[in-house]
Motif scaffolding. Structure first.
Motif, short mmCIF file in Angstrom:
data_model
loop_
_atom_site.label_atom_id
_atom_site.label_comp_id
_atom_site.label_asym_id
_atom_site.label_seq_id
_atom_site.Cartn_x
_atom_site.Cartn_y
_atom_site.Cartn_z
N PRO A 6 -41.30 10.19 18.29
CA PRO A 6 -41.64 10.50 20.23
C PRO A 6 -39.61 10.85 20.65
O PRO A 6 -40.29 11.86 21.84
N PRO A 7 -38.69 9.98 20.75
CA PRO A 7 -37.69 10.05 21.66
C PRO A 7 -36.67 11.64 21.45
O PRO A 7 -36.25 12.77 21.97
N LEU A 8 -36.98 12.44 20.03
CA LEU A 8 -37.05 13.32 19.36
C LEU A 8 -38.40 14.55 20.18
O LEU A 8 -37.38 15.63 20.26
N MET A 9 -39.47 14.00 20.78
CA MET A 9 -40.23 14.82 21.35
C MET A 9 -39.29 15.45 22.89
O MET A 9 -38.84 16.09 22.81
N PHE A 10 -39.10 14.38 23.62
CA PHE A 10 -38.34 14.55 25.02
C PHE A 10 -36.91 15.82 24.87
O PHE A 10 -36.74 15.98 25.85
N ILE A 11 -36.05 15.11 23.72
CA ILE A 11 -34.63 16.35 23.75
C ILE A 11 -34.83 17.29 23.98
O ILE A 11 -34.99 17.89 23.84
N SER A 35 -46.62 18.69 16.04
CA SER A 35 -47.86 17.73 15.95
C SER A 35 -47.60 18.44 13.92
O SER A 35 -47.99 17.79 13.36
N LEU A 36 -46.89 19.78 13.84
CA LEU A 36 -47.05 20.39 12.64
C LEU A 36 -46.12 19.71 11.38
O LEU A 36 -45.72 19.46 10.97
N ILE A 37 -45.36 19.50 11.89
CA ILE A 37 -43.98 17.48 11.74
C ILE A 37 -44.73 16.83 11.10
O ILE A 37 -43.91 16.31 10.31
N GLY A 38 -45.15 16.16 11.87
CA GLY A 38 -46.29 14.81 11.38
C GLY A 38 -47.14 14.82 10.36
O GLY A 38 -47.00 14.21 9.79
N ILE A 39 -47.78 16.62 10.76
CA ILE A 39 -48.86 16.88 9.15
C ILE A 39 -48.39 16.52 8.07
O ILE A 39 -48.31 16.45 7.32
N PHE A 302 -51.22 19.24 25.72
CA PHE A 302 -50.58 19.78 23.81
C PHE A 302 -49.55 18.56 24.15
O PHE A 302 -49.63 18.47 22.79
N PHE A 303 -48.99 18.43 24.30
CA PHE A 303 -47.54 17.48 24.34
C PHE A 303 -47.99 16.39 24.50
O PHE A 303 -47.41 15.38 23.43
N SER A 304 -49.24 15.43 25.28
CA SER A 304 -49.50 14.10 25.52
C SER A 304 -50.11 13.99 23.82
O SER A 304 -50.30 12.51 23.77
N LEU A 310 -47.95 10.17 17.40
CA LEU A 310 -46.91 9.61 16.40
C LEU A 310 -46.09 8.13 17.28
O LEU A 310 -45.72 7.72 17.28
N ASN A 311 -47.39 7.66 18.03
CA ASN A 311 -47.06 5.94 18.97
C ASN A 311 -46.19 6.33 19.60
O ASN A 311 -44.87 5.09 19.66
N GLY A 312 -45.79 7.12 20.55
CA GLY A 312 -45.04 7.33 21.44
C GLY A 312 -45.82 6.54 22.84
O GLY A 312 -44.24 6.51 23.63
#
Length: 468
Positions: A6-11, A35-39, A302-304, A310-312
């Motif tokens: 989650p923090p990496l998403m914001f960065i 999403s692809l990274i999480g998958i 898409f973002f949310s 990812l438990n953001g």
């Protein structure tokens, strides 16, 4: 590893924005990438991407979004028919004999434009082109003249039918009619604070805002009265038609927007200013603005979706939900966060990225979302006044005479920015200012603080509309 995503998403999102990519595509790309990274890491199921089509269709099939082009079209037609110029000239003649009279007229016209056009860029540019040279000619301080024009133009963000309130209402999941009603008193109070500031400045620094000499005024007596009637009554009537039908429960905000668009065309016809070219320009710009808003909403979806999966939400809740001071601590922290984020993002981006993440925590703390939305709207208004990236300051800079420096505009905006912050503090300290039938103030201390607002007597509206 999951807790770091989650923090990496914001960065990553910030890096995309710093690279200059459009916010809608930055949001969508960040969401898809993670999403692809999480998958790939086994944290998410590939079926998650199948939910995107349903959410996408839900946005583009939302009939309430029709309010966006309706209100935008209404504002563009009125702005292009010379209503702003008429209002400014008339109010200047009416209040010009008072010390600070031109500043009062700018605030009044800014309020009228906010309630009819609702377009910040149009309001600031129109008042900058018409009023700023006149104010400078009669000896007004460059900073005060710049500040009052920039601040009055941003009133479109809080005065109904504000597009900010529409977007916030959608993201908070509350009635837009309730948002409009709740914003009425705070917005009028902010206007009153602006007027009081000008009054105080005329006492402290009388030479900074002199009155217009009588020999410079061209309208007197019945001639002035007639001009006031013909310039003020039409927009006031349109305001009552648009907002009055909503407040009285006779129309939804979307229907009121349609009334406003038709009413603007009728006023343009009466003024003999509605041409095919003007109409096509207004329609074209309305489509562009609506498309801009919808694309940001799709990107934020898409973002949310990825962020939540990812438990953001849990990450945000752990940060904000455990703050000292309980509910009050959460409200203060959120407003400080939004104030500083507004240095870099505009209100659309804040409303569509941050607000959905705050809603679950606010709900869990028992905060009334309508009240919360008005506080956020008042705070996000500062995004237009923040040096160095405030859009109102950019708009004014683009039309200001050469003798008005960027430094003058920035310094002129600072007192009004502080007044907006003061209004946020006042609304938090005195929650009953926001119109409601029943208000329970903060009670207790620390984590025992409880806060609740019950909005009674408001009509429920499912539709909403937007502003620029």
């Amino acid at each position: 590893m999951l807790e770091f995503l989650p923090p990496l998403m914001f960065i990553t999102l910030i890096l995309f924005l710093l690279k200059g990519y459009p916010i809608a595509f930055s949001l969508a790309a960040t969401g898809l990438l993670f999403s692809l990274i999480g998958i790939s890491m086994g944290h998410l199921d590939f079926a998650l991407l199948g939910a995107l089509s349903d959410r996408f269709f839900g946005i583009i099939s939302n009939e309430t979004l029709l309010a966006i082009p309706f209100f935008t079209l209404m504002g563009l037609i009125l702005e292009r028919t010379g209503m702003a110029e008429d209002l400014l000239n008339t109010m200047g003649q009416l209040f010009g004999k008072l010390r600070g009279g031109l500043a009062y007229s700018v605030i009044f016209v800014g309020t009228m434009l906010a309630a009819t056009t609702g377009i910040v860029s149009a309001s600031v540019i129109a008042m900058g082109l018409i009023s700023l040279p006149i104010m400078l000619r009669y000896g007004y301080s460059k900073r005060i003249a710049s500040g009052v024009i920039a601040a009055s133009g941003t009133l479109a963000q809080i005065v109904p039918p504000s597009l900010v309130l529409i977007v916030l209402g959608d993201q908070l999941g509350v009635s837009i009619g309730s948002m409009y009603k709740a914003a009425l008193i705070p917005s009028m109070l902010l206007i009153g604070v602006y007027i009081l500031f000008i009054l105080v400045m005329t006492i402290i620094k009388p030479k900074s805002m002199p009155a217009i000499p009588d020999h410079e005024r061209t309208l007197f007596g019945f001639q002035l009265f007639k001009k006031v009637i013909t310039s003020v009554i039409p927009p006031v009537t349109l305001i009552f038609l648009v907002l009055g039908t909503v407040f009285m429960g006779m129309a939804t905000p979307t229907e009121a927007g349609a009334i406003g668009a038709v009413g603007a065309m009728i006023l343009a016809l009466i003024r003999k200013a509605l041409s095919k070219e003007l109409l096509f320009q207004a329609l074209d710009q309305s489509v562009k603005i609506t498309t801009f808003v919808v694309f940001i909403m799709i990107g934020s979806m898409f973002f949310s979706l990825a962020f939540t999966s990812l438990n953001g939400g849990i990450w945000i809740e752990n940060i904000l939900g455990s703050l000292p001071g309980g509910t009050l601590g959460f409200i203060i922290a959120v407003n400080v966060l939004i104030f500083f984020v507004a240095f870099f993002l505009d209100f659309f981006e804040i409303a569509l990225i941050l607000v959905p993440l705050l809603v679950p925590i606010a709900t869990a703390l028992g905060i009334d979302l309508t009240w919360f939305g008005i506080i956020l709207a008042m705070n996000m208004q500062t995004s237009f006044m923040h040096p160095p990236f405030g859009f109102s300051l950019f708009y004014l800079r683009s039309v200001a005479p050469k003798e008005v420096s960027t430094k003058d505009i920035y310094y002129g905006a600072m007192p009004f920015l502080l007044l907006q912050i003061l209004m946020v503090v006042i609304l938090i300290s005195f929650p009953d200012i926001i119109k409601s039938e029943k208000v329970e103030k903060f009670e207790g201390s620390g984590s025992d603080i409880e806060f609740s607002l019950d909005i009674d007597g408001f009509d429920d509206f499912d539709d909403f509309g937007v502003d620029f």
